[in-house]
Design a protein around this motif. Sequence first.
Motif, PDB file in Angstrom:
ATOM      1  N   THR A 271      27.670  54.260   8.885  1.00  0.00           N
ATOM      2  CA  THR A 271      26.802  55.370   8.485  1.00  0.00           C
ATOM      3  C   THR A 271      25.336  55.027   8.670  1.00  0.00           C
ATOM      4  O   THR A 271      24.556  55.831   9.175  1.00  0.00           O
ATOM      5  CB  THR A 271      27.064  55.718   7.014  1.00  0.00           C
ATOM      6  OG1 THR A 271      28.463  55.798   6.823  1.00  0.00           O
ATOM      7  CG2 THR A 271      26.422  57.012   6.646  1.00  0.00           C
TER       8      THR A 271
ATOM      9  N   GLY B  71      27.132  57.241  11.968  1.00  0.00           N
ATOM     10  CA  GLY B  71      28.177  57.964  11.241  1.00  0.00           C
ATOM     11  C   GLY B  71      29.080  58.783  12.141  1.00  0.00           C
ATOM     12  O   GLY B  71      29.717  58.245  13.036  1.00  0.00           O
ATOM     13  N   TRP B  72      29.099  60.109  11.903  1.00  0.00           N
ATOM     14  CA  TRP B  72      30.013  60.974  12.637  1.00  0.00           C
ATOM     15  C   TRP B  72      29.446  61.419  13.982  1.00  0.00           C
ATOM     16  O   TRP B  72      30.075  62.204  14.673  1.00  0.00           O
ATOM     17  CB  TRP B  72      30.356  62.185  11.782  1.00  0.00           C
ATOM     18  CG  TRP B  72      29.179  63.069  11.499  1.00  0.00           C
ATOM     19  CD1 TRP B  72      28.617  63.960  12.378  1.00  0.00           C
ATOM     20  CD2 TRP B  72      28.418  63.163  10.308  1.00  0.00           C
ATOM     21  NE1 TRP B  72      27.556  64.594  11.790  1.00  0.00           N
ATOM     22  CE2 TRP B  72      27.411  64.128  10.506  1.00  0.00           C
ATOM     23  CE3 TRP B  72      28.496  62.518   9.066  1.00  0.00           C
ATOM     24  CZ2 TRP B  72      26.484  64.476   9.529  1.00  0.00           C
ATOM     25  CZ3 TRP B  72      27.563  62.861   8.095  1.00  0.00           C
ATOM     26  CH2 TRP B  72      26.572  63.819   8.327  1.00  0.00           C
TER      27      TRP B  72
ATOM     28  N   VAL C  87      22.537  59.995   8.063  1.00  0.00           N
ATOM     29  CA  VAL C  87      23.155  60.344   9.347  1.00  0.00           C
ATOM     30  C   VAL C  87      22.420  61.533   9.971  1.00  0.00           C
ATOM     31  O   VAL C  87      22.170  61.559  11.184  1.00  0.00           O
ATOM     32  CB  VAL C  87      24.651  60.661   9.165  1.00  0.00           C
ATOM     33  CG1 VAL C  87      25.268  61.082  10.479  1.00  0.00           C
ATOM     34  CG2 VAL C  87      25.373  59.464   8.625  1.00  0.00           C
TER      35      VAL C  87
ATOM     36  N   THR D 254      24.726  61.126   3.779  1.00  0.00           N
ATOM     37  CA  THR D 254      24.700  62.269   4.682  1.00  0.00           C
ATOM     38  C   THR D 254      23.296  62.466   5.252  1.00  0.00           C
ATOM     39  O   THR D 254      23.126  62.685   6.456  1.00  0.00           O
ATOM     40  CB  THR D 254      25.145  63.533   3.926  1.00  0.00           C
ATOM     41  OG1 THR D 254      26.403  63.274   3.324  1.00  0.00           O
ATOM     42  CG2 THR D 254      25.266  64.705   4.852  1.00  0.00           C
TER      43      THR D 254
ATOM     44  N   PHE E 132      33.852  58.949  13.715  1.00  0.00           N
ATOM     45  CA  PHE E 132      33.619  58.059  12.575  1.00  0.00           C
ATOM     46  C   PHE E 132      34.721  57.010  12.495  1.00  0.00           C
ATOM     47  O   PHE E 132      34.455  55.816  12.333  1.00  0.00           O
ATOM     48  CB  PHE E 132      33.554  58.876  11.281  1.00  0.00           C
ATOM     49  CG  PHE E 132      33.208  58.058  10.078  1.00  0.00           C
ATOM     50  CD1 PHE E 132      31.890  57.843   9.747  1.00  0.00           C
ATOM     51  CD2 PHE E 132      34.198  57.503   9.288  1.00  0.00           C
ATOM     52  CE1 PHE E 132      31.552  57.080   8.641  1.00  0.00           C
ATOM     53  CE2 PHE E 132      33.880  56.748   8.192  1.00  0.00           C
ATOM     54  CZ  PHE E 132      32.556  56.539   7.862  1.00  0.00           C
TER      55      PHE E 132
END
Lengths: 191, 356
Positions: free
Chosen positions: B275, B280-281, B199, B196, B298
């Motif tokens: 990622t 990533g997202w 990203v 996380t 993603f």
Amino acid sequence: MENMIFYVIAGITVASALMALTVRNLFHCALFLAMAMFGISGVFLYLNSDFLASVQVLIYVGAVTVIIIFGISLTRNMMDERSKAMNHQFLFSIVVALLLSAVIIAAIQESPFVGAEHPMSLMLSSTTGDASQQLAANIASPDHPFQGGVAYLAGALLRPENGFAFAFEFVSILLLSALVGAIVIARKDPA
Amino acid sequence: MLTGENIVQSVAGLLNWVYSQLGISALAGFINPIISSVVMFGFISVFVMFLVWMERKVSAHMQSRIGPNRVGPFGLLQTVADAIKLTTKEDVKPVNRDKIPYYIAPIIAFVATFMGMVVIPFDKGMVVQDLNVGILYIIAITGFTVIAILTAGWSSNNKFALLGGFRSAAQIISYEVPLVLSVVPIIMITGTLSLTGIVEYQEKAGYWFIFPQIVAFLIFITSATAEANRAPFDIPEAESELIGGFHTEYSGVKFAMFFLGEYIAVVVSSAVAVTLFLGGWLPVAFLGFLHLPGFIWFMIKLVSVIYVVMAFRWTFPRLRVDQLMDFGWKVLIPFSILNILVTAAVWLFLYGKGAQ
């Protein structure tokens, strides 16, 4: 409760270590060894040291055990149930093992973990809220023994005032020379 | 707007209400991870079924065939039928097998790769467990597949299976080195091991790491393909030489678990690639007007990377064992070490000592 978790992990580790020593089939020994190593990484996790736990799995399960399996699979008679498990040095090795455990037990008695409250006990006693946040808050103080994150470890190892930086670099040179040595030994023609 | 975080929060709220009704709120910290793991298991099973279908369609397309087209629309239900067939098949076992290792090997192969999915962030906050050491954890836990493969090869009591297991172990150990080394520059730049966090760094920096780190990306994808034992690195199960490699003696559900594990390995490594290198997202910059939720972005990136990995399989011929080792040790590892040095030098030059 959190002690229960420790006893389960420790039980698995000790039991598989004992099995690795006593089982006669060498391949099964290697598998039990992998399980014992995995159990030790569980102990690291219990002590809130996620970095050490990951590295333990990466090196000891993913690399060392695999090399051992490789080695014993290429050796003859590895499935022989009648082969002797001990040689004439076993008395000497028992003495060394006892001395080593004495040193380790003495070191454990000195460690800050003794008598410290495990962060999970606070987490369990709370009835609401985000568990991981509470865990983080519990170990926020810099001298808490259960602070084993990667940044903390890096500081402890590499800050010059802690005095481990030289040893750290020395070990990496030792590993490098072992690597070079292995290549030199494995070469077919000494050109 | 619909985001992964909103979904997770509403589900968590619903679960908290259920817990309070049942009077077990104190156990929420233990039940929630179990529930999210089960959800992840359901997702990955369905997704792998889709991937098997996709693989067959991609290969058919590349070989001017049609591919599965009988069961369901576009043959989509073909894998469902195959899965039912596999689970109801007779379980043929060699008589002289090493019983317990033979039994646990497929379980380890499946569980080890599945555990890698646990730290993959599908969206901001949409992750089973965001570990501080996420990327290291994935590399470590997926390393268990070597033991599973060696155990399978050994316990089958079959020389082809044993040879396949050895080849595989040698290959996975060799390619694990460039895989880990290719990730190091990213960790140096971001200063975190959490997926996380990586990203979020890319979100803040405004670029994806594939642009400064294209070398690392190529090394990572190559080594990850090798780690998953997929063609062109599929010598552990080379059908024409070793019958089927380490899973020669496995059938039915046990074979299905190896198969599932292999596909999950592809998903995990592609998800890590997305990622680390593809943001990533985060939305694609010039398509930002679409306002899709992060987990949709993603999944789009994930399927694209998996498509590339599948295209590899049907494009390149299999390497010989010595070529494979040469490529890993003499090309990938030197280049990844060089990449670390160059990245460190450039970052020091650009940002000075306090580079973060």
